[in-house]
Write a protein that holds these residues in place. Structure first.
Motif, short mmCIF file in Angstrom:
data_model
loop_
_atom_site.label_atom_id
_atom_site.label_comp_id
_atom_site.label_asym_id
_atom_site.label_seq_id
_atom_site.Cartn_x
_atom_site.Cartn_y
_atom_site.Cartn_z
N GLY A 97 0.81 -1.21 0.00
CA GLY A 97 0.00 0.00 0.00
C GLY A 97 0.84 1.26 0.00
O GLY A 97 0.57 2.22 -0.74
N LEU A 98 1.89 1.26 0.79
CA LEU A 98 2.75 2.44 0.90
C LEU A 98 3.48 2.74 -0.40
O LEU A 98 3.41 3.87 -0.93
CB LEU A 98 3.78 2.22 2.02
CG LEU A 98 4.84 3.31 2.18
CD1 LEU A 98 4.19 4.61 2.63
CD2 LEU A 98 5.90 2.87 3.18
N VAL A 99 4.17 1.75 -0.96
CA VAL A 99 5.00 1.97 -2.14
C VAL A 99 4.16 2.25 -3.38
O VAL A 99 4.45 3.19 -4.14
CB VAL A 99 5.92 0.76 -2.38
CG1 VAL A 99 6.71 0.93 -3.68
CG2 VAL A 99 6.89 0.58 -1.21
N THR A 100 3.13 1.44 -3.60
CA THR A 100 2.37 1.57 -4.85
C THR A 100 1.48 2.80 -4.88
O THR A 100 1.34 3.43 -5.92
CB THR A 100 1.53 0.31 -5.11
OG1 THR A 100 0.59 0.13 -4.03
CG2 THR A 100 2.41 -0.93 -5.21
N THR A 101 0.88 3.14 -3.76
CA THR A 101 0.03 4.34 -3.76
C THR A 101 0.87 5.60 -3.90
O THR A 101 0.43 6.58 -4.52
CB THR A 101 -0.83 4.43 -2.48
OG1 THR A 101 0.02 4.30 -1.33
CG2 THR A 101 -1.88 3.34 -2.46
N ALA A 102 2.08 5.58 -3.36
CA ALA A 102 2.98 6.73 -3.53
C ALA A 102 3.34 6.89 -5.00
O ALA A 102 3.37 8.00 -5.54
CB ALA A 102 4.24 6.54 -2.68
N SER A 103 3.61 5.76 -5.68
CA SER A 103 3.94 5.81 -7.10
C SER A 103 2.74 6.28 -7.92
O SER A 103 2.89 7.09 -8.84
CB SER A 103 4.37 4.42 -7.57
OG SER A 103 4.68 4.44 -8.95
N PHE A 104 1.55 5.80 -7.58
CA PHE A 104 0.35 6.21 -8.30
C PHE A 104 0.09 7.70 -8.10
O PHE A 104 -0.26 8.42 -9.05
CB PHE A 104 -0.85 5.40 -7.80
CG PHE A 104 -2.12 5.65 -8.55
CD1 PHE A 104 -2.21 5.38 -9.91
CD2 PHE A 104 -3.25 6.14 -7.91
CE1 PHE A 104 -3.39 5.60 -10.62
CE2 PHE A 104 -4.42 6.36 -8.61
CZ PHE A 104 -4.50 6.09 -9.96
N ALA A 105 0.27 8.17 -6.88
CA ALA A 105 0.07 9.59 -6.60
C ALA A 105 1.06 10.44 -7.40
O ALA A 105 0.70 11.51 -7.92
CB ALA A 105 0.25 9.85 -5.11
N LEU A 106 2.29 9.95 -7.51
CA LEU A 106 3.29 10.66 -8.32
C LEU A 106 2.83 10.73 -9.78
O LEU A 106 2.95 11.78 -10.43
CB LEU A 106 4.63 9.95 -8.23
CG LEU A 106 5.75 10.51 -9.12
CD1 LEU A 106 6.08 11.95 -8.73
CD2 LEU A 106 7.00 9.63 -9.03
N GLY A 107 2.30 9.62 -10.30
CA GLY A 107 1.82 9.59 -11.68
C GLY A 107 0.69 10.58 -11.91
O GLY A 107 0.68 11.32 -12.90
N ILE A 108 -0.27 10.61 -10.99
CA ILE A 108 -1.40 11.54 -11.10
C ILE A 108 -0.90 12.98 -11.08
O ILE A 108 -1.34 13.83 -11.86
CB ILE A 108 -2.40 11.31 -9.95
CG1 ILE A 108 -3.09 9.95 -10.10
CG2 ILE A 108 -3.44 12.42 -9.91
CD1 ILE A 108 -3.99 9.83 -11.30
N ALA A 109 0.04 13.27 -10.17
CA ALA A 109 0.57 14.62 -10.07
C ALA A 109 1.28 15.04 -11.34
O ALA A 109 1.11 16.18 -11.82
CB ALA A 109 1.52 14.72 -8.87
#
Length: 282
Positions: A97-109
């Motif tokens: 949850g920590l690693v993948t959601t951080a990556s997804f948030a970076l992509g959205i940003a």
């Protein structure tokens, strides 16, 4: 709707490519999904798809080939999760949850900040039948060949690691290597099928055929076969339905797969959870 109406879309190259990719992707996800389900890793398929979306955004921003850039990002993400879990500061679900959601948030940003870079974000999130090209067919085919080769060549180590990792390690199986290679295959599978399934639905395509197959058999080998066939059927039927009813391809494929689950469940299928029974059959 007559036969002519059903076959009419096959006159278009994009649709033929889409059907081929969806069928192969469904089979591939069904096959790899068996290991995901039996190892209680269902959440990682969901997580990796979101992480790879971040990889797409980064690759587009810096001008790197999208497939290679996002693929490398996915593999690094999977290995990072594995490294965190092995050090045991937090549980595997929390690490994912920590690693993948951080990556997804970076992509959205990045997509919000630089909207003209890379592919259309909606197409990546929800799948896009119109975006399927001949190159996608070859990519999915190549990943499928590699995945099948890996599963065939490493069948027994994968089997032992899946059902009892501690015993497998004690008998000399290089479980860390097996886990790493499986993560690489899983990342490649997610990446290759994103254009049809979309980020948000790949996890379901990995899980649903495998769950249905698990309900229908106690044999591990039969489970692999059933899940592969169900995934292929879901992809083929779902792609055709999505075209004729103007629906997103990914969601339609998942709904077809879910209908198999409903039939199996109502027909008396049940999950047999004793891993030893499955392993004993082989």
């Amino acid at each position: 709707m007559n036969w002519t109406d059903l076959t009419a879309p096959y006159a278009f190259e994009f649709f033929r490519n889409g059907v081929i990719v969806a069928t192969m992707a469904g089979a591939l996800c069904g096959l790899v999904g068996c290991y995901v389900v039996l190892r209680n890793m269902s959440y990682i398929g969901h997580g990796l798809s979101h992480a790879i979306f971040g990889g797409y955004a980064v690759a587009a921003l810096i001008g790197v080939n999208l497939f290679l850039g996002a693929g490398l990002w996915g593999v690094i993400t999977a290995l990072t999760i594995g490294a965190i879990v092995r050090r045991r500061p937090i549980g595997s679900d929390a690490a994912i949850g920590l690693v993948t959601t951080a990556s997804f948030a970076l992509g959205i940003a990045l997509v919000a900040r630089y909207p003209n870079n890379g592919r259309n974000a909606d197409a990546l999130l929800f799948g896009n039948i119109l975006g399927v090209k001949a190159s996608d067919v070859w990519i999915v085919a190549a990943v499928s060949v590699v995945a099948v080769a890996f599963i065939v060549l490493a069948y027994r180590p994968l089997l032992f690691t899946t059902f009892d990792e501690e015993v497998a390690k004690a008998t000399g199986v290089r479980t860390t290597l097996i886990d790493t290679l499986l993560m690489v295959i899983l990342s490649a599978t997610v990446l290759a099928t994103m254009n049809v399934m979309g980020v948000t639905l790949i996890a379901a395509t990995l899980v649903v055929p495998a769950v249905v197959a698990r309900m229908l058999t106690d044999s591990f080998a039969k489970m692999l076969g059933i899940a592969t066939v169900l995934g292929a059927i879901s992809g083929f039927v779902g792609m055709n339905l999505s075209y004729h009813h103007d629906l997103p391809s990914g969601s339609t494929i998942v709904l077809v797969g879910t209908s198999f689950f409903v039939v199996a469940f109502l027909g008396g299928g049940r999950l047999r959870r004793r891993a030893g029974t499955v392993a004993h059959a082989h």
